[in-house]
Design a protein around this motif. Structure first.
Motif, PDB file in Angstrom:
ATOM      1  N   GLU A   1       3.310  -2.467   4.169  1.00 23.78           N
ATOM      2  CA  GLU A   1       3.219  -1.602   2.993  1.00 23.78           C
ATOM      3  C   GLU A   1       4.560  -1.471   2.285  1.00 23.78           C
ATOM      4  N   GLN A   2       5.617  -1.417   3.041  1.00 25.23           N
ATOM      5  CA  GLN A   2       6.936  -1.360   2.412  1.00 25.23           C
ATOM      6  C   GLN A   2       7.219  -2.650   1.651  1.00 25.23           C
ATOM      7  N   ALA A   3       6.806  -3.780   2.211  1.00 25.50           N
ATOM      8  CA  ALA A   3       7.012  -5.066   1.533  1.00 25.50           C
ATOM      9  C   ALA A   3       6.137  -5.186   0.289  1.00 25.50           C
TER      10      ALA A   3
ATOM     11  N   GLY B   1       6.673  -1.076  -1.675  1.00 27.33           N
ATOM     12  CA  GLY B   1       7.993  -0.464  -1.753  1.00 27.33           C
ATOM     13  C   GLY B   1       7.932   1.036  -1.546  1.00 27.33           C
ATOM     14  N   ALA B   2       8.650   1.775  -2.370  1.00 23.43           N
ATOM     15  CA  ALA B   2       8.716   3.234  -2.234  1.00 23.43           C
ATOM     16  C   ALA B   2       7.370   3.888  -2.522  1.00 23.43           C
ATOM     17  N   ASP B   3       6.478   3.217  -3.243  1.00 23.97           N
ATOM     18  CA  ASP B   3       5.173   3.793  -3.559  1.00 23.97           C
ATOM     19  C   ASP B   3       4.315   3.986  -2.306  1.00 23.97           C
TER      20      ASP B   3
END
Length: 141
Positions: free
Chosen positions: A53-55, A58-60
């Motif tokens: 999810e971070q990849a 990102g911050a979302d």
């Protein structure tokens, strides 16, 4: 039936198989191995989803309280079977699945549950069934 007649040693792969097979089975018993191997698997998947999810987002990914949409889907998909596995684990120690409710008490309740899940199961049959892993056939005596 003796403990040696019913092999309750559960490996990583079998724990996942039993978890899926007993998706909403709140009856019977589950060994410590079945519980802790699934817990390791679930935490590993959650960590992998966090990285994914971070990849991807990102911050979302933090919009849903620190977890992204993939993690939320995984948590929803595994909620019922994790409650069922915990109830079967409590049954193995001779306790009702209603002991899950002690988790309502924020810290002490969760620590108490972890202690109960770590206890060895009853070697003999108890009110919740024979000394057999839920989802496995009982060995002939």
């Amino acid at each position: 039936m003796s403990l040696s007649e019913t092999n309750r040693d559960v490996g990583f792969g079998e724990a996942i198989s039993l978890f899926v097979k007993n998706y909403a089975n709140f009856n019977g018993r589950s060994s410590r191995g079945a519980y802790w191997w699934w817990l390791l698997c679930g935490l590993t998947v959650r960590f992998g989803l966090l990285l994914l999810e971070q990849a991807l987002f990102g911050a979302d990914a933090n919009d849903l309280g620190g977890v992204g949409p993939l993690t939320v889907l995984f948590l929803l998909a595994t909620l019922t079977p994790e409650l069922a596995l915990g109830a079967r684990r409590l049954h193995d120690t001779g306790r009702s699945g209603w002991w899950w409710l002690v988790a309502i008490v924020p810290i002490l309740g969760v620590l108490s549950l972890l202690w109960l899940f770590a206890q060895p199961g009853a070697r003999e049959a108890n009110a919740f069934g024979a000394n057999a892993e839920a989802g496995r056939p009982v060995a002939a005596s």
